[in-house]
Design an enzyme around this catalytic site. Structure first.
Site, PDB file in Angstrom:
ATOM      1  N   ASP A 151       0.711  -1.053   0.148  1.00  0.00           N
ATOM      2  CA  ASP A 151      -0.045  -0.066  -0.079  1.00  0.00           C
ATOM      3  C   ASP A 151       0.959   1.190   0.095  1.00  0.00           C
ATOM      4  O   ASP A 151       1.954   1.180  -0.302  1.00  0.00           O
ATOM      5  CB  ASP A 151      -1.050  -0.148   1.399  1.00  0.00           C
ATOM      6  CG  ASP A 151      -2.262   0.579   0.845  1.00  0.00           C
ATOM      7  OD1 ASP A 151      -2.331   1.618   0.609  1.00  0.00           O
ATOM      8  OD2 ASP A 151      -3.301  -0.208   1.113  1.00  0.00           O
ATOM      9  N   HIS A 209      -4.100   6.033   2.191  1.00  0.00           N
ATOM     10  CA  HIS A 209      -4.826   4.949   1.954  1.00  0.00           C
ATOM     11  C   HIS A 209      -4.092   3.822   2.705  1.00  0.00           C
ATOM     12  O   HIS A 209      -5.047   2.842   3.154  1.00  0.00           O
ATOM     13  CB  HIS A 209      -4.501   4.618   0.473  1.00  0.00           C
ATOM     14  CG  HIS A 209      -5.137   3.416  -0.105  1.00  0.00           C
ATOM     15  ND1 HIS A 209      -4.925   2.285  -0.189  1.00  0.00           N
ATOM     16  CD2 HIS A 209      -6.414   3.745  -0.918  1.00  0.00           C
ATOM     17  CE1 HIS A 209      -5.617   1.589  -0.990  1.00  0.00           C
ATOM     18  NE2 HIS A 209      -6.549   2.363  -1.592  1.00  0.00           N
ATOM     19  N   SER A 519     -11.025  -1.122  -2.390  1.00  0.00           N
ATOM     20  CA  SER A 519      -9.757  -1.075  -1.367  1.00  0.00           C
ATOM     21  C   SER A 519     -10.127  -1.066   0.080  1.00  0.00           C
ATOM     22  O   SER A 519      -9.207  -1.366   0.808  1.00  0.00           O
ATOM     23  CB  SER A 519      -9.288   0.490  -1.501  1.00  0.00           C
ATOM     24  OG  SER A 519      -8.358   0.332  -2.596  1.00  0.00           O
TER      25      SER A 519
END
Ligand SMILES: *[C@@H]1O[C@H](CO)[C@@H](O)[C@H](O)[C@H]1NC(C)=O
Ligand SMILES: *[C@@H]1O[C@H](CO)[C@@H](O)[C@H](O)[C@H]1NC(C)=O
Ligand SMILES: *[C@@H]1O[C@H](CO)[C@@H](O)[C@H](O)[C@H]1NC(C)=O
Ligand SMILES: *[C@@H]1O[C@H](CO)[C@@H](O)[C@H](O)[C@H]1NC(C)=O
Ligand SMILES: *[C@@H]1O[C@H](CO)[C@@H](O)[C@H](O)[C@H]1NC(C)=O
Ligand SMILES: *[C@@H]1O[C@H](CO)[C@@H](O)[C@H](O)[C@H]1NC(C)=O
Length: 728
Positions: A151, A209, A519
Site C-alpha cells: 500500500d 490509503h 480497497s
C-alpha cells in the site's frame, strides 16, 4: 485493454469517481532519456534450489543484460531483483537494449512496467464482531497471524497501531523495521519502502490509503473514534490482535508493477500469512498479470492473498484480480448513514450524506456547475462528481460557493458517499439527483438548504452492493465465478495519518477518515482470513477461501435476497458467494481444498502454452507431465458455466473439518428449467479430515436458457455449506 495501464489503488476518494474507461493512465515507467522500466522473467540458474546466494543470483541476472550494463561494477544495474515472487528482475533499458534482452536464451518474458491503480468504527459491529461475545470471543482476534499489506505506507504513530497487550511476533517472522526516528512495535512488526528500488526511507504514509487499509484489517481498539465528530464509536480492525507488516509500493498516483512485485517478494521472504492488496489494473491473461503471478508464488508458500475486485462496476465483465488462487473482493454498504438532508425551495427533502456536519446551511440560490463559468459566490452548487470528492468541494469553495450538492450519476443507483468535505455538502443518490436536476431546470429561482442530521445506524436494507463494485463474469477465466465475496466498502471509517488531514482535526492520536472502494472491503476480508488462520494454522489458502465463501450469506434477516445499487436482487456475478459472515468462517464444516498441482492442471486446461504456464508456476513442461482439467473441474467452492454448453458434469471433493462423525444431505436450489442432481445425496463422515467426492450434474435446453442462477448446499445439523451456481 491498454497495455500501459498503471495499477491504481482501488479507493474512490483518491482516484475519484472516474468511470471504468478512465482508470488507466497511459504512460509507463519511462524516463526522458528514453529508458523505460521492464520486468524480466527468466528461467532460474541450473541447480537454483540448491544455492540461494544473492550475489551469484545477481551475476546470473546480469548475464541477461547487454555487455556494457552486465559488467558495470559501480552499482547494481537492477531496480529490483526477485527470487520469491518470480525469478527475474526489474531494470531500466532503452528500446535497443530491451530487444537484446528479449533474445537471450532463458528469458521467458519481458513486461514493460505499468502503473496499477490504487484501486472503521462501525464495521466490526455490523459484521457481528463484538468485544464481549460474538465471533471474536469464540475464535480469537487473529492472534499470531501476520497480515502484510502492499500500500501507500503507514502512520507509525497512530493509536490504531499501539501494541498494548500484543504478543511478540511469531518466531518464523524474518521481516525488519529499522529507521531513525520512527519505530515499529509488536503490532506493526515490519515496514519497508520499495518504491523505485530497495530504499532505506521509512514508509511514511502521505496519502492515507495504507493507514486506512492497515487499520481496517488489524487496527487496535480506539474509543471515541470519529470523522470530524461523526460516526463516533470504538474503532477496531477485523483482527485486532494480528500483526501488521507494511510494504510501501504505491504513492498517490498509483503503484508500479515492478514495486508491487518487490513488495510481494519481501512479504513472502518475511513470512507473512496473509497478503492484503487493495489495488489492481484491468483484466489480463494470468501470464500477463504480474499480480496474479506473484500471488501464485505466495500461494505456493501457503500465503493467503486477498485482492480488490476493482471499482469499475456496475458494468459486466469489469472484475479484475480474477485468478482462482486469489480471493476477489467486491464492496457493499453497511447500515450507517451520516445524514445531510437537502431541502429544496419547494419544501421537498432528500436524504444525502456527508461526513462533515457543520451547522445547517440556510436556503440559498441553487445553480448547476457550468464548466467554471457563471458566478457561484454565495450559492449552493449542484454537480456531478468529477474526480475526488473532497477536491471537488475545495474547487467550489475556492470559487466562492457556499455549499455543494453532489448528484449521483445515472449508473450509481442508491449508493451515496459520506466524505470529510471542506464545505457544507450533501451527496444524494441517483434517483434523488434526477429530481433535483429537474427542479433546477424548471424553477425560476431554485434554492436549497442543507440540514445536517448526524449519524444514524440501522439503515435497512444493508448490505446493498455498491454501484462501483466490479462485476463478473471473469474475462481471464470465465469458467471461474468472480468476484468471490463482498464485504463492507462504502463509507468505511478507519485510521488516517494526521499530516494528511482532515485538516480541521487537531488530536494527533485519533484521526479517522471515511473512505469508499473495493480497497476498503479487501482489508476486511484480509483481517477475517487472519482470524481463520489463527484458528486453523494448517489450513491452505484454498481452504481459508472455501470457509469464507461457503458460509457467506445471500439473504437479509427478512429472507429477501441481497440487493444491488438499483435495488434489484444482486446476481452471482455481483456478489459471488455472498456477503462475508465472520460468525461462521472459522467453523465451515466442510472445505473445498485445492493444491498447487490442481491449479497447474487448471492452467494447462486454459490452453496456455508451456512457457506461459512456466511463467506462472515455475515448472517447465508441467502440462506434458500432468493432466489438463477444465475450469469447471477445479475444486472451487462455486460453479460458473457457459449456457451454450447445455450441460455440466463435474466432481467436487469436500474435506471434513467439523465433527469427526457428521452427516450431510444435499439441498439443490435451481430454477425448474435446469435439471440438476448431486450424487450421492448424502455424505457420511466418520473421521476428521476425511474426504468425499460427489458428482454435480446439470443439464438445460441451451436454445432456451441463456442465464440461470442457483446453488447447492450440504446441510448438517450444524452447518450449511453453500456453493453458488451460475449458467450464463
Ligand atoms: C547440479 O547439482 C548436481 C548435484 O549436486 C550436480 O551433479 C550437477 O553437476 C549440477 N549441475 C549443474 C549444471 O551445476
Ligand atoms: C464516542 O464514543 C465513545 C465510545 O467509543 C463514547 O464513550 C463517547 O461518549 C462518544 N462521544 C460522543 C460525543 O458521542
Ligand atoms: C460574484 O457575485 C458576488 C456576490 O453577488 C459579487 O460580490 C462578485 O463581485 C461577483 N463576482 C464576479 C466575478 O462577477
Ligand atoms: C433508494 O432511493 C430512493 C430515492 O431516494 C428512495 O425512495 C428509496 O427508498 C431508496 N431505497 C432504498 C432501499 O434505500
Ligand atoms: C433528523 O433527526 C431527527 C432526530 O434524530 C429525526 O427525528 C428526524 O426524523 C431526522 N430527519 C430525517 C429527515 O431523517
Ligand atoms: C469423478 O468421480 C468418479 C467417482 O469418484 C470417478 O470415477 C471419475 O473418474 C471422476 N471424474 C473425473 C472427471 O475426475
Amino acid at each position: 485493454m491498454d497495455a500501459h495501464a498503471r495499477l491504481l489503488l482501488t479507493s474512490l476518494v483518491l482516484t475519484g469517481l472516474l468511470s471504468h474507461t478512465t482508470s488507466t493512465i497511459t504512460h509507463g515507467n519511462c524516463e526522458k532519456s528514453g529508458q523505460c522500466t521492464y520486468i524480466v522473467r527468466v528461467r532460474p540458474p541450473p541447480n537454483f534450489s540448491a544455492e540461494k546466494s544473492p550475489t551469484s543470483l545477481e551475476n546470473w541476472y546480469r548475464s541477461f543484460l547487454p555487455p556494457g550494463m552486465a559488467t558495470s561494477e559501480l552499482r547494481s544495474p537492477f531496480i529490483h531483483t526477485y527470487t520469491e515472487a518470480i525469478i527475474g528482475f526489474a531494470v531500466r533499458l532503452t528500446k535497443d537494449e530491451v530487444e537484446y534482452v528479449k533474445k537471450k536464451d532463458g528469458v521467458l518474458k519481458v513486461y514493460q512496467d505499468d502503473i496499477l491503480p490504487l484501486l472503521t468504527t462501525h464495521t466490526p459491529d455490523f459484521l457481528g464482531l463484538r468485544p464481549n461475545g460474538g465471533a471474536w470471543n469464540s475464535f480469537g482476534m487473529g492472534e499470531g497471524s501476520i497480515i502484510g499489506l502492499l500500500d501507500t505506507g503507514i502512520d507509525f504513530a497512530h493509536t490504531s497501531f499501539n501494541d498494548d497487550g500484543m504478543a511478540t511476533p511469531p518466531a518464523k517472522w524474518r521481516g525488519s523495521c529499522k529507521f531513525e526516528g520512527v519505530k515499529c512495535n509488536k503490532k506493526l512488526i515490519g515496514a519497508r519502502s520499495l518504491i523505485g528500488g530497495q530504499n532505506s526511507e521509512p514508509p511514511m504514509d502521505d496519502v492515507g490509503h495504507g493507514t486506512h487499509t492497515a487499520s481496517t484489517a488489524a487496527g487496535r481498539f480506539v474509543e471515541g473514534a470519529s470523522v470530524l465528530g461523526n460516526g463516533n464509536g470504538t474503532a477496531a480492525g477485523m483482527a485486532p490482535r494480528a500483526h501488521i507488516a507494511m510494504y510501501q509500493v504505491c504513492d498517490e498516483l498509483g503503484c508500479y508493477n515492478s514495486d508491487v512485485l518487490a513488495g510481494m517478494e519481501a512479504a513472502i521472504a518475511d513470512g507473512v500469512d496473509i497478503l492484503s492488496i487493495s489495488l489492481g489494473g484491468p483484466t489480463q491473461p494470468f501470464h500477463e498479470d504480474i499480480l496474479a503471478i506473484g500471488a501464485f508464488s505466495a500461494m505456493q508458500k501457503g500465503i493467503f492473498v486477498s485482492c480488490s475486485a476493482g471499482n469499475s462496476g456496475p458494468f459486466s465483465s469489469s472484475v479484475s484480480n480474477e485468478a482462482p488462487w486469489i480471493l476477489t473482493v467486491g464492496a457493499s454498504t453497511m447500515d450507517r448513514q451520516m445524514k445531510a438532508i437537502v431541502k429544496l425551495g419547494d419544501g421537498r427533502l432528500f436524504v444525502g450524506e456527508s461526513a462533515y456536519q457543520p451547522s445547517n446551511l440556510a436556503s440559498l440560490p441553487l445553480v448547476f456547475k457550468l464548466d467554471g463559468s457563471g458566478n457561484i459566490t454565495g450559492k449552493v452548487v449542484a454537480c456531478e462528481i468529477e474526480g475526488p470528492l473532497v477536491e471537488n468541494g475545495q474547487t467550489i469553495k475556492d470559487g466562492g460557493g457556499a455549499g455543494m450538492i453532489i448528484l449521483g450519476t445515472e449508473d450509481s443507483g442508491n449508493t451515496t458517499f459520506a466524505a470529510a468535505h471542506v464545505l457544507p455538502a450533501s451527496y444524494v443518490n441517483s434517483p434523488d439527483g434526477a429530481v433535483i436536476r429537474k427542479y433546477i431546470e424548471s424553477s425560476k429561482k431554485p434554492t436549497a438548504s442543507i440540514i445536517f442530521n448526524g449519524t444514524s445506524l440501522g439503515t435497512i436494507p444493508a448490505p446493498v452492493v455498491a454501484y462501483f463494485s466490479s462485476r463478473g463474469p471473469s474475462t481471464a477465466s470465465p469458467g471461474i465465478l468472480k468476484p468471490d465475496i463482498i464485504g463492507p466498502g462504502v463509507n468505511v471509517i478507519a485510521a488516517w495519518p494526521f499530516q494528511v488531514g482532515p485538516k480541521t482535526v487537531d488530536k494527533h492520536d485519533k484521526v479517522f477518515n471515511s473512505m469508499s472502494g473495493t480497497s476498503m472491503s479487501t482489508p476486511h476480508l484480509s483481517g477475517i482470513a487472519a482470524i481463520i488462520k489463527s484458528a486453523h494454522s494448517d489450513w491452505s489458502p484454498a481452504a481459508i477461501k472455501s470457509a469464507i465463501m461457503t458460509t457467506a450469506y445471500v439473504i437479509y434477516d427478512n429472507k429477501k435476497p441481497i440487493l444491488d445499487e438499483k435495488l434489484n436482487p444482486a446476481g452471482h456475478f455481483t456478489i459471488g458467494a455472498g456477503h462475508v459472515n465472520p460468525y461462521k468462517v472459522t467453523n465451515p464444516g466442510l472445505i473445498y481444498d485445492i493444491d498447487e498441482q490442481q491449479y497447474i492442471s487448471y492452467l494447462c486446461g486454459l490452453d496456455y502454452t508451456d512457457s506461459e504456464v512456466e511463467i506462472i508456476t515455475h515448472q517447465k513442461g508441467a502440462c506434458n507431465k500432468g493432466k489438463k482439467i477444465a475450469e469447471a473441474e477445479l475444486n472451487y467452492p462455486s460453479i460458473a458455466v457457459w449456457a451454450s454448453t447445455g450441460k455440466l458434469l463435474v466432481n467436487r471433493t469436500v474435506t471434513n473439518v467439523g465433527d469427526a462423525r457428521s452427516s450431510y444431505t444435499v439441498d439443490i436450489d435451481m430454477p425448474n428449467e435446469i435439471k440438476a442432481t448431486v450424487s450421492p445425496t448424502r455424505l457420511e463422515f466418520t473421521k476428521a479430515k476425511e474426504m468425499k467426492t460427489f458428482v454435480v450434474s446439470l443439464s438445460w435446453d441451451s436454445s432456451k436458457t441463456k442465464h440461470a442462477e442457483g446453488s447447492f448446499k450440504w446441510v448438517s445439523g450444524q452447518h450449511v455449506v453453500r456453493s453458488p451456481i451460475v449458467i450464463f
